[in-house]
Motif scaffolding. Structure first.
Motif, PDB file in Angstrom:
ATOM      1  N   ALA A   1       0.815  -1.216   0.000  1.00  0.00           N
ATOM      2  CA  ALA A   1       0.000   0.000   0.000  1.00  0.00           C
ATOM      3  C   ALA A   1       0.848   1.265   0.000  1.00  0.00           C
ATOM      4  CB  ALA A   1      -0.934   0.001   1.210  1.00  0.00           C
ATOM      5  N   ASP A   2       2.159   1.137   0.020  1.00  0.00           N
ATOM      6  CA  ASP A   2       3.067   2.281  -0.008  1.00  0.00           C
ATOM      7  C   ASP A   2       3.561   2.460  -1.445  1.00  0.00           C
ATOM      8  OD1 ASP A   2       5.097   4.132   0.193  1.00  0.00           O
ATOM      9  OD2 ASP A   2       6.028   3.229   1.948  1.00  0.00           O
ATOM     10  N   TYR A   3       2.913   3.328  -2.185  1.00  0.00           N
ATOM     11  CA  TYR A   3       3.240   3.475  -3.603  1.00  0.00           C
ATOM     12  C   TYR A   3       4.609   4.108  -3.832  1.00  0.00           C
ATOM     13  CZ  TYR A   3      -1.505   2.105  -4.972  1.00  0.00           C
ATOM     14  OH  TYR A   3      -2.674   1.410  -5.196  1.00  0.00           O
ATOM     15  N   GLU A   4       5.110   4.881  -2.879  1.00  0.00           N
ATOM     16  CA  GLU A   4       6.473   5.404  -3.009  1.00  0.00           C
ATOM     17  C   GLU A   4       7.482   4.257  -2.931  1.00  0.00           C
ATOM     18  OE1 GLU A   4       6.464   9.924  -1.342  1.00  0.00           O
ATOM     19  OE2 GLU A   4       6.256   8.343   0.174  1.00  0.00           O
ATOM     20  N   ALA A   5       7.253   3.324  -2.023  1.00  0.00           N
ATOM     21  CA  ALA A   5       8.129   2.161  -1.925  1.00  0.00           C
ATOM     22  C   ALA A   5       8.025   1.302  -3.183  1.00  0.00           C
ATOM     23  CB  ALA A   5       7.774   1.328  -0.690  1.00  0.00           C
ATOM     24  N   GLU A   6       6.798   1.167  -3.735  1.00  0.00           N
ATOM     25  CA  GLU A   6       6.642   0.397  -4.961  1.00  0.00           C
ATOM     26  C   GLU A   6       7.397   1.044  -6.119  1.00  0.00           C
ATOM     27  OE1 GLU A   6       3.274  -1.389  -8.039  1.00  0.00           O
ATOM     28  OE2 GLU A   6       2.630  -0.500  -6.139  1.00  0.00           O
ATOM     29  N   ALA A   7       7.334   2.366  -6.211  1.00  0.00           N
ATOM     30  CA  ALA A   7       8.061   3.061  -7.271  1.00  0.00           C
ATOM     31  C   ALA A   7       9.561   2.790  -7.166  1.00  0.00           C
ATOM     32  CB  ALA A   7       7.784   4.558  -7.209  1.00  0.00           C
TER      33      ALA A   7
ATOM     34  N   PRO B   1       7.369  -1.018 -17.167  1.00  0.00           N
ATOM     35  CA  PRO B   1       6.994   0.383 -17.386  1.00  0.00           C
ATOM     36  C   PRO B   1       7.773   1.323 -16.464  1.00  0.00           C
ATOM     37  CG  PRO B   1       5.045  -1.004 -17.217  1.00  0.00           C
ATOM     38  CD  PRO B   1       6.209  -1.850 -16.808  1.00  0.00           C
ATOM     39  N   ALA B   2       8.105   2.494 -16.983  1.00  0.00           N
ATOM     40  CA  ALA B   2       8.833   3.481 -16.193  1.00  0.00           C
ATOM     41  C   ALA B   2       7.884   4.268 -15.300  1.00  0.00           C
ATOM     42  CB  ALA B   2       9.588   4.431 -17.120  1.00  0.00           C
ATOM     43  N   VAL B   3       8.388   4.682 -14.154  1.00  0.00           N
ATOM     44  CA  VAL B   3       7.639   5.528 -13.223  1.00  0.00           C
ATOM     45  C   VAL B   3       7.752   6.985 -13.655  1.00  0.00           C
ATOM     46  CG1 VAL B   3       7.527   6.345 -10.830  1.00  0.00           C
ATOM     47  CG2 VAL B   3       7.979   3.939 -11.303  1.00  0.00           C
ATOM     48  N   HIS B   4       6.673   7.752 -13.449  1.00  0.00           N
ATOM     49  CA  HIS B   4       6.677   9.196 -13.698  1.00  0.00           C
ATOM     50  C   HIS B   4       6.583   9.894 -12.348  1.00  0.00           C
ATOM     51  CE1 HIS B   4       6.113   9.047 -18.161  1.00  0.00           C
ATOM     52  NE2 HIS B   4       5.810   7.802 -17.821  1.00  0.00           N
ATOM     53  N   PRO B   5       7.746  10.288 -11.781  1.00  0.00           N
ATOM     54  CA  PRO B   5       7.770  10.819 -10.409  1.00  0.00           C
ATOM     55  C   PRO B   5       6.955  12.093 -10.226  1.00  0.00           C
ATOM     56  CG  PRO B   5       9.988  10.229 -11.157  1.00  0.00           C
ATOM     57  CD  PRO B   5       9.098  10.175 -12.357  1.00  0.00           C
ATOM     58  N   ASP B   6       6.824  12.911 -11.263  1.00  0.00           N
ATOM     59  CA  ASP B   6       6.132  14.187 -11.077  1.00  0.00           C
ATOM     60  C   ASP B   6       4.650  14.009 -10.782  1.00  0.00           C
ATOM     61  OD1 ASP B   6       5.993  13.248 -13.812  1.00  0.00           O
ATOM     62  OD2 ASP B   6       5.049  15.156 -14.336  1.00  0.00           O
ATOM     63  N   LEU B   7       4.082  12.854 -11.135  1.00  0.00           N
ATOM     64  CA  LEU B   7       2.667  12.601 -10.880  1.00  0.00           C
ATOM     65  C   LEU B   7       2.451  11.482  -9.856  1.00  0.00           C
ATOM     66  CD1 LEU B   7       1.281  12.917 -14.523  1.00  0.00           C
ATOM     67  CD2 LEU B   7       0.877  14.485 -12.610  1.00  0.00           C
ATOM     68  N   SER B   8       3.524  10.956  -9.292  1.00  0.00           N
ATOM     69  CA  SER B   8       3.413   9.883  -8.306  1.00  0.00           C
ATOM     70  C   SER B   8       3.440  10.458  -6.899  1.00  0.00           C
ATOM     71  CB  SER B   8       4.557   8.882  -8.483  1.00  0.00           C
ATOM     72  OG  SER B   8       4.471   8.212  -9.732  1.00  0.00           O
ATOM     73  N   THR B   9       2.614   9.885  -6.029  1.00  0.00           N
ATOM     74  CA  THR B   9       2.508  10.304  -4.631  1.00  0.00           C
ATOM     75  C   THR B   9       2.412   9.029  -3.778  1.00  0.00           C
ATOM     76  OG1 THR B   9       0.090  10.315  -4.400  1.00  0.00           O
ATOM     77  CG2 THR B   9       1.091  12.240  -5.471  1.00  0.00           C
ATOM     78  N   PRO B  10       2.328   9.149  -2.453  1.00  0.00           N
ATOM     79  CA  PRO B  10       2.168   7.939  -1.642  1.00  0.00           C
ATOM     80  C   PRO B  10       0.907   7.134  -1.969  1.00  0.00           C
ATOM     81  CG  PRO B  10       2.913   9.744  -0.268  1.00  0.00           C
ATOM     82  CD  PRO B  10       2.585  10.339  -1.609  1.00  0.00           C
ATOM     83  N   ARG B  11      -0.121   7.766  -2.604  1.00  0.00           N
ATOM     84  CA  ARG B  11      -1.353   7.050  -2.902  1.00  0.00           C
ATOM     85  C   ARG B  11      -1.697   7.026  -4.396  1.00  0.00           C
ATOM     86  NH1 ARG B  11      -4.078   6.205   2.092  1.00  0.00           N
ATOM     87  NH2 ARG B  11      -3.174   7.471   3.758  1.00  0.00           N
TER      88      ARG B  11
ATOM     89  N   THR C   1       7.405  -6.615  -3.861  1.00  0.00           N
ATOM     90  CA  THR C   1       8.789  -6.968  -4.162  1.00  0.00           C
ATOM     91  C   THR C   1       9.586  -7.087  -2.866  1.00  0.00           C
ATOM     92  OG1 THR C   1       8.625  -5.759  -6.245  1.00  0.00           O
ATOM     93  CG2 THR C   1      10.833  -6.298  -5.464  1.00  0.00           C
ATOM     94  N   ARG C   2      10.358  -8.163  -2.774  1.00  0.00           N
ATOM     95  CA  ARG C   2      11.111  -8.420  -1.539  1.00  0.00           C
ATOM     96  C   ARG C   2      12.558  -8.750  -1.856  1.00  0.00           C
ATOM     97  NH1 ARG C   2       7.837  -9.188   2.868  1.00  0.00           N
ATOM     98  NH2 ARG C   2       9.544 -10.144   4.004  1.00  0.00           N
ATOM     99  N   ALA C   3      13.464  -8.174  -1.063  1.00  0.00           N
ATOM    100  CA  ALA C   3      14.871  -8.566  -1.130  1.00  0.00           C
ATOM    101  C   ALA C   3      15.034  -9.919  -0.442  1.00  0.00           C
ATOM    102  CB  ALA C   3      15.743  -7.518  -0.454  1.00  0.00           C
TER     103      ALA C   3
END
Length: 475
Positions: free
Chosen positions: A206-212, A231-241, A313-315
């Motif tokens: 549920a932590d979209y910043e961690a997913e990014a 797919p690449a992440v677009h940081p300018d439009l990504s937030t925690p939710r 995703t897990r280490a």
């Protein structure tokens, strides 16, 4: 804004007692759907009997509707049940359960607008040339919208359901309460460590910043691979939710079972996914542990596989990696003593387990290892292994032999392994897993592992005479 808003949608229930009520109703629907006779048959059946749960279509529909309305952790558990329902449920019930992979109720438009405004500000719409209010997918944690920005970027926007993150703890507590008080666990079995690991994992999802961050790290490990796309992440439009990504085209990977796709294509895709699973474990030490089929798209035009959803995703720590290597070497050598050592190292066998329990668990592990000990391609389509392992494991559960908890981290890796094997089964593929695995276990450099052979296949721009549809990113 070109899209017409949908009037569908049900608000996500957020209070613990409200969610417990829905979960209790789901459990009741399940029990009522099986019936007293069915539950007694499940308890009494032994290996060799027909093991499938005979839910009626009406009861299955009620169960999936209830889980789809709840979303969150409870629906995620339901999705795991639906991964390959043909092994556990009747075909009719399995078909309905499979809809859980992307059929959560979307949130109402008013609720969606509140989320977008909270994350992007009241003038958020000015950033887009086109925003489709009707979600193209809705799953356990969020729903996905297709959009195009003013500067021409085609995006998939994963928007989290409000209250889902806050409901994870209560969902896990409710699942623990019901499992302990409804006779769902063998005597002496404490589910607390596993539930706690599931709780932490769901918070990470549920932590979209961690997913990014995980998605970006995975892209770096994969590099310029000719067979896979992330797919690449677009940081300018990504937030925690909200997670903004490139929009991906393709069909859900399990749809390769359609007659439009050749057996050679299915074999190649199953081989690619199996090899990637081993690379994740032994090369990347970073595993995407959610094998939901909707998380993998097949682009028939390019022959590439699109990888989606990196929330789980897990280490992989070195200690766990060495435990799996030890277990794998023992299975390939059919060395029962070494197998016991490997299973003990991973926590599947406890130091005080009775000899009978150890022997039966080793029998189960040996049987499960059939997919990697077979010389040459393993025929997943003709295999009865999944039914056999399910029956043997169920018998051990009924005999109260699962009273020791392994390392909880193994639960998510086992989920990934089982999911890829189920995909191979769904595609009725033949895959030489032993040849893939040996270089990692027997000392050869992983880099010397042979690349997947790209068999000649017919590439189409349509499926069944129709253009390939845009397929959503699945949450």
């Amino acid at each position: 804004m070109a899209s017409k808003p949908s009037t569908r949608g049900l608000a996500v229930p957020s209070r613990r007692l409200n969610r417990l009520w829905h979960l209790g109703r789901a459990t009741t629907d399940f029990a009522a759907g099986i019936g007293v006779r069915g539950m007694l048959e499940m308890a009494r059946a032994r290996e060799g009997d027909d093991q499938r749960i005979r839910l009626s279509p009406q009861a299955t529909e009620r169960l999936t509707n209830r889980l789809a309305r709840m979303r969150g952790a409870v629906m995620k558990m339901g999705q795991l049940m639906s991964m390959d329902g043909s092994d556990v449920f009747t075909p009719e019930a399995a078909e309905i359960m499979a809809t859980l992979r992307d059929r959560a109720e979307p949130m109402p438009l008013s609720q969606l607008n509140r989320v977008l405004t909270a994350e992007w500000g009241k003038d958020w719409n000015k950033q887009f040339k086109r925003f489709e209010f009707e979600p193209i997918a809705a799953a356990s944690i969020g729903q996905v919208h297709r959009a195009e920005t003013r500067d021409g970027r085609r995006l998939a926007l994963k928007v989290q359901f409000p209250g889902v993150r806050e409901s994870i703890d209560s969902d896990i507590a409710n699942l623990g309460f019901l499992s302990r008080n409804m006779g769902m666990l063998p005597a002496g079995f404490d589910p607390t460590p596993m539930l706690e690991e599931a709780r932490k994992q769901l918070h990470e999802e549920a932590d979209y910043e961690a997913e990014a961050a995980s998605l970006t790290a995975y892209r770096e490990h994969l590099g310029d691979d000719p067979d896979f796309v992330v797919p690449a992440v677009h940081p300018d439009l990504s937030t925690p939710r909200i997670l903004a990504m490139d929009f991906a085209e393709g069909v859900s990977i399990d749809q390769l079972t359609a007659s439009d796709f050749s057996h050679a294509e299915r074999n190649r895709v199953a081989e690619l996914m199996s090899r990637l699973m081993l690379r994740e474990l032994f090369e990347f030490a970073l595993v995407q542990t959610d094998p939901n089929f909707g998380n993998f798209l097949y682009d028939a035009a390019s022959g590439r596989i699109v990888l989606l959803d990196f929330g789980a995703t897990r280490a992989v720590p070195d200690s766990l990696l060495e435990g799996y290597k030890q277990l794998g070497r023992a299975a390939l050598a059919e060395d029962r003593a070494a197998l016991q050592q490997g299973a003990t190292a991973l926590g599947y066998i406890g130091p005080d387990d009775p000899a009978e329990h150890v022997d039966r668990l080793l029998d189960l592990v040996m049987r499960s290892g059939e997919v990697i000990t077979t010389d040459g391609p393993y025929d997943f389509g003709a295999s009865r292994l999944f039914e056999q392992v399910f029956a043997q494991g169920r018998d051990m559960f009924n005999d109260k032999m699962f009273n020791h908890m392994p390392d909880p981290a193994t639960m998510f890796l086992q989920r990934k392994f089982a999911g890829i094997f189920m995909l191979c089964r769904r595609l009725r593929a033949q895959v030489d897993l032993r040849a893939m695995l040996e270089p990692y276990l027997l000392g050869d450099s992983a880099k010397e592992a042979k690349p997947v052979r790209r068999e000649a296949v017919s590439i189409r721009l349509d499926v069944g005479g129709q253009p390939i549809p845009s397929v959503p990113v699945t949450t």
